[in-house]
Design an enzyme around this catalytic site. Structure first.
Site, PDB file in Angstrom:
ATOM      1  N   CYS A 110      -3.602  -7.479  -5.631  1.00 28.30           N
ATOM      2  CA  CYS A 110      -4.775  -8.566  -5.420  1.00 28.30           C
ATOM      3  C   CYS A 110      -6.066  -7.748  -5.229  1.00 28.30           C
ATOM      4  CB  CYS A 110      -4.589  -9.557  -4.483  1.00 28.30           C
ATOM      5  SG  CYS A 110      -5.711 -10.592  -4.231  1.00 28.30           S
ATOM      6  N   HIS A 153      -0.253 -16.676  -9.393  1.00 32.66           N
ATOM      7  CA  HIS A 153      -0.941 -15.729  -8.354  1.00 32.66           C
ATOM      8  C   HIS A 153      -2.472 -16.268  -8.220  1.00 32.66           C
ATOM      9  CE1 HIS A 153      -2.405 -11.751  -6.242  1.00 32.66           C
ATOM     10  NE2 HIS A 153      -3.521 -12.573  -6.692  1.00 32.66           N
ATOM     11  N   GLU A 154      -3.085 -16.628  -9.243  1.00 30.57           N
ATOM     12  CA  GLU A 154      -4.459 -17.061  -9.107  1.00 30.57           C
ATOM     13  C   GLU A 154      -4.263 -18.417  -8.810  1.00 30.57           C
ATOM     14  OE1 GLU A 154      -6.657 -14.995  -9.446  1.00 30.57           O
ATOM     15  OE2 GLU A 154      -5.350 -13.372 -10.155  1.00 30.57           O
ATOM     16  N   HIS A 157      -4.537 -18.623  -5.024  1.00 27.95           N
ATOM     17  CA  HIS A 157      -5.990 -18.776  -4.755  1.00 27.95           C
ATOM     18  C   HIS A 157      -6.695 -19.797  -4.575  1.00 27.95           C
ATOM     19  CE1 HIS A 157      -6.299 -14.158  -4.014  1.00 27.95           C
ATOM     20  NE2 HIS A 157      -6.160 -13.988  -5.555  1.00 27.95           N
TER      21      HIS A 157
HETATM   22 CO    CO Z   1      -5.518 -12.273  -6.071  1.00 34.33          CO
END
Ligand code: CO
Length: 182
Positions: A110, A153-154, A157
């Site tokens: 990341c 993953h995004e 976030h």
């Molecule tokens: Co990231």
């Protein structure tokens, strides 16, 4: 041009907040930020440019990583050598996923986590995401393998979650045999 030092570090509390839904039309600032994110991510995956501009290689960035707490992210995926697909997903939602789960064998990364982190982050092997494009049109995107991982993953976030949260602290390789390594 976006600089590496403008990307928030994992210690920054903003990364722990839940980003807010985007209201259309997109603001000029958001449109500009999206362009910068695409340029950063593309250049970061091209060795000479990454070196020249001191970019950390990465394929995804969520707005919150630049301090903008809005639900959108950009993924630049190198589909084949030198061929990049851009994904700009606004107010994204996973609408379906495979049963199969996978993980990145070398460990997920990341741009906000500036250290090597070992361990397994289980992700769906395939996902379908519904979102809006820059013009506010509804879109549906499918991702598999590393692209599916990037989407998950995004989206994490946008909910204040970092990949490191998914790793079992006591036993970072727990469940190794339950998932497929990629
Ligand atoms: Co990231």
């Amino acid at each position: 041009m976006l600089k590496t030092k403008e990307i928030l570090d994992e210690k920054d509390k903003r990364l722990r907040e839940v980003s807010k839904e985007v209201v259309f039309p997109l603001s000029k600032e958001d449109k500009e930020l999206i362009k910068k994110m695409i340029t950063y991510l593309t250049d970061s995956q091209i060795e000479e440019k990454a070196e020249k501009y001191d970019l950390r290689p990465g394929m995804g960035l969520a707005a919150v990583q630049l301090g903008v707490l809005k639900r959108y992210f950009v993924v630049v995926h190198e589909r084949e050598e030198g061929v990049f697909d851009n994904y700009i997903l606004i107010n994204p939602k996973i609408v379906s996923n495979s049963e199969e789960q996978i993980y990145v064998e070398l460990g997920e990364g990341c741009l906000s986590v500036n250290r090597e982190v070992e361990g397994i982050v289980p992700r769906y092997a395939r996902v379908t995401v519904e979102a809006y494009d820059e013009n506010g049109q509804k879109i549906r995107v499918r991702g598999r393998e590393e692209l599916a991982i990037a989407f998950q993953h995004e989206i994490d976030h946008l909910n204040g979650i970092l990949f490191t949260d998914h790793i079992d602290k006591e036993n970072p390789f727990a469940g190794e045999n339950l998932y497929r390594a990629i």
